[in-house]
Design a protein around this motif. Sequence first.
Motif, PDB file in Angstrom:
ATOM      1  N   HIS A 351       0.873  -1.058  -0.178  1.00  0.00           N
ATOM      2  CA  HIS A 351       0.174   0.132   0.065  1.00  0.00           C
ATOM      3  C   HIS A 351       0.949   1.215   0.127  1.00  0.00           C
ATOM      4  CE1 HIS A 351      -3.299   2.486   0.970  1.00  0.00           C
ATOM      5  NE2 HIS A 351      -2.600   3.137   1.933  1.00  0.00           N
ATOM      6  N   TRP A 352       1.876   1.488   0.958  1.00  0.00           N
ATOM      7  CA  TRP A 352       2.910   2.357   0.793  1.00  0.00           C
ATOM      8  C   TRP A 352       3.401   2.593  -0.498  1.00  0.00           C
ATOM      9  CZ3 TRP A 352       5.869   0.796   6.043  1.00  0.00           C
ATOM     10  CH2 TRP A 352       5.104   1.053   7.040  1.00  0.00           C
ATOM     11  N   HIS A 354       2.672   1.401  -3.702  1.00  0.00           N
ATOM     12  CA  HIS A 354       1.958   1.637  -4.803  1.00  0.00           C
ATOM     13  C   HIS A 354       0.869   2.538  -4.692  1.00  0.00           C
ATOM     14  CE1 HIS A 354       2.960  -2.080  -7.565  1.00  0.00           C
ATOM     15  NE2 HIS A 354       3.057  -2.808  -6.078  1.00  0.00           N
ATOM     16  N   GLU A 355       0.506   3.037  -3.550  1.00  0.00           N
ATOM     17  CA  GLU A 355      -0.429   4.201  -3.161  1.00  0.00           C
ATOM     18  C   GLU A 355      -0.075   5.557  -2.700  1.00  0.00           C
ATOM     19  OE1 GLU A 355      -3.452   3.825  -4.467  1.00  0.00           O
ATOM     20  OE2 GLU A 355      -3.259   1.791  -5.070  1.00  0.00           O
ATOM     21  N   GLU A 356       0.742   5.179  -1.666  1.00  0.00           N
ATOM     22  CA  GLU A 356       1.048   6.642  -0.852  1.00  0.00           C
ATOM     23  C   GLU A 356       2.087   7.225  -1.591  1.00  0.00           C
ATOM     24  OE1 GLU A 356       1.221   6.609   3.129  1.00  0.00           O
ATOM     25  OE2 GLU A 356      -0.273   5.277   3.568  1.00  0.00           O
ATOM     26  N   LYS A 358       3.077   6.454  -4.978  1.00  0.00           N
ATOM     27  CA  LYS A 358       3.037   6.570  -6.317  1.00  0.00           C
ATOM     28  C   LYS A 358       3.571   7.564  -7.250  1.00  0.00           C
ATOM     29  CE  LYS A 358       0.872   4.509  -9.860  1.00  0.00           C
ATOM     30  NZ  LYS A 358       1.292   2.980 -10.305  1.00  0.00           N
TER      31      LYS A 358
END
Length: 721
Positions: A351-352, A354-356, A358
């Motif tokens: 999550h870190w 791929h998302e936060e 990115k």
Amino acid sequence: MEQTFQSAYQEEKRRLDATIAEIDRQLQRLRSIEVYTGHDFTEQVLEAGREEKRQALAKSLPAPYFGRLDFQGGKDLEPRPLYIGKIGVDHAEIGEQPMVIDWRAPIASVFYSFTGGDEPAAYEAPEGIIEGMVYLKRNLVIRQQILERVSDTFDRSSDQPAVSDEFLVYRLGENKDNKLRDIVSTIQAEQDKIIRAAKNTALIIQGVAGSGKTTVALHRLAYLLYQYKEQITAEKMIIFAPNHMFLDYISNVLPELGVADIQQSTFADWALQLLGIELPVADASETLAYWFESAGGMPEVTDEAPGRFKGSIAFMNMVRACVESMENASVPEADFIPWEGAVLSRDTILHWFHEEYKPYPLAKRKERVMARIHRWIEMELKKSPSATVLKERKKKASQREKSYASKWPKYEPLMLYKMMFKAAKMQAGWPEEVLKPIPGGIMKSTQKDLKQNIIREEDLPALLYMHYLLNDITGEQRFDHIVIDEAQDFSPFQVAVLDLFVKGHSFTILGDLSQGIHAYRGVHVWEEMSSLYAPDQTAYFALTRSYRSTMEIIEFANRILEKGVKSDLLAVPVFRSGNPVRLIAYGNKGQQRAQELRKGMQKLSAGEYRTVAILTRTLQDAQALYERLRPDMPELHLIDGAKKVYEGGLSILPVYLSKGLEFDAVIVADADEQHYGASAWDAKLLYVGCTRALHELWLMHEGPLPDFLQNMNEDIAVAGW
């Protein structure tokens, strides 16, 4: 007529004496002010301004100006004489018209763009378009404060109010030394349009040999710094040239124009420094020799040639796809466990990543994630029940953190590039459907090169693009403007990568397709570069007029293009006639080759010519001939690609290293069909050699001439000495 000339000369001499006296007065006044060396910021700024003025006045003193334009425009009731120089000089009194107008000023453009006639002239000023009438256009030659020549190229009061090329021909007839000169006093209308073109444009210039395209590009840099001084700086501009010797050859032009600190480099040097790679790049001449020798001549160049393929936008897309495919394979498979009982789940780390984080490139993303993991460890350590447990957990966490970091891919461009060309590419995680289009021959040859730590110039765009995708670039690495010289030898991929390093597509891209002797890696048509940009982001200019050589040399070279290359990119000569080109057979079936070449060089250098060159077919030929001639000609220089300084005088060099240079006289050695076959590439190579000559061109040969040199008219070429 003589009386009119004397009157004009005396008028200009009085004006020159008065100008020099005023400049000297201003200079002495500034020099009398003590140089401020304190720490007060305001005084430092004032002192910097005074020092800039001192330097400008000192530079103006030997030759304050080169042209006069009598112009009546705007609110003027009478024509005003405007004197134009390399550096603007104001009167001491505020509000007075400048004594000397900087050649880059808007009104000075009329001096260059006006081509005669009764129509009004116009220039674009900050307040809008100003129209007016030109009454006099006068060229002046001033050296060391001495007025040497007065030449009216237009005089409305004359019976023949037409612009004359007489002054231009006079300047072109001067002999060469070992440096390229500025052309500020002879800029032509078509050149001035390029120099003053808008900044945020990818300018593509197709210029025939001798059209002054390199010099125009250098003057454009000086103009951009003047016109956009609040937006750009010299330190953020760069010139890419084919080799170090060429950089030395052009090194005087910008200082003569009062410009310093512009970066100058070869593409390979700049790329290697940015990448931090210390491996040498295989020299272009080595690649050229390899192609020629392995194929028994220049092979047919297809888009699957290594240089063409690796320089394509298709290959650029492959590189991007490969780097992007690493995104899913970056985060290690398992959860992170710094010690028993503490777990950071892989889902959280994903999550870190791929998302936060990115928005960040891969290498930066990894740094951010690892820093986040380190902070998580620190938070978990605070939950330790005792100092002993804390110490034990700290030690274990440190070891496991290092081990976890080592499981991430290493985001190093060279390592990743090597992985791209490994046979077991699927094991590296590369998508097979992306890499499958790479031709087998290129895959094998690149694997072999990289295994031996050999990097070729066509590999550098991919390495730079990988660096960009992995790390992005900093503001310090981004340029305000880029000049690419000999751009026909650049690939679309090279230009596309450089576009990432420049603001607003601000390029000056110049070259000559007829001199594309590195066609195995360069462009074949300019659309390969212009297609990289939207229509409003690019502009194309063609310079067809050649100012370098005599009419005879240009017509001879044009025949080579017509018959050998089937090209219509022909040069239009300035009306400057000279001796016919000479086709000279070696005596005694070539056994006297070295003696004949020595004899030719001695004949040419015995007169007024200061730079004379023998151009050979290969570097090996040049080296061998140099060893033969040097004992009797100690002043002879060998130019072999390793030299960083062009020394002028007498030179021997292979023809492919002569691009960009020019000499008073040139001898092309071995201009026969054995050394220059029937291919278009051979014709281009010989065309390059012939167009290096300003005043005199001789071609010496043993056997029959190539087909494209047969049946030259006698007024263009003659046989024998």
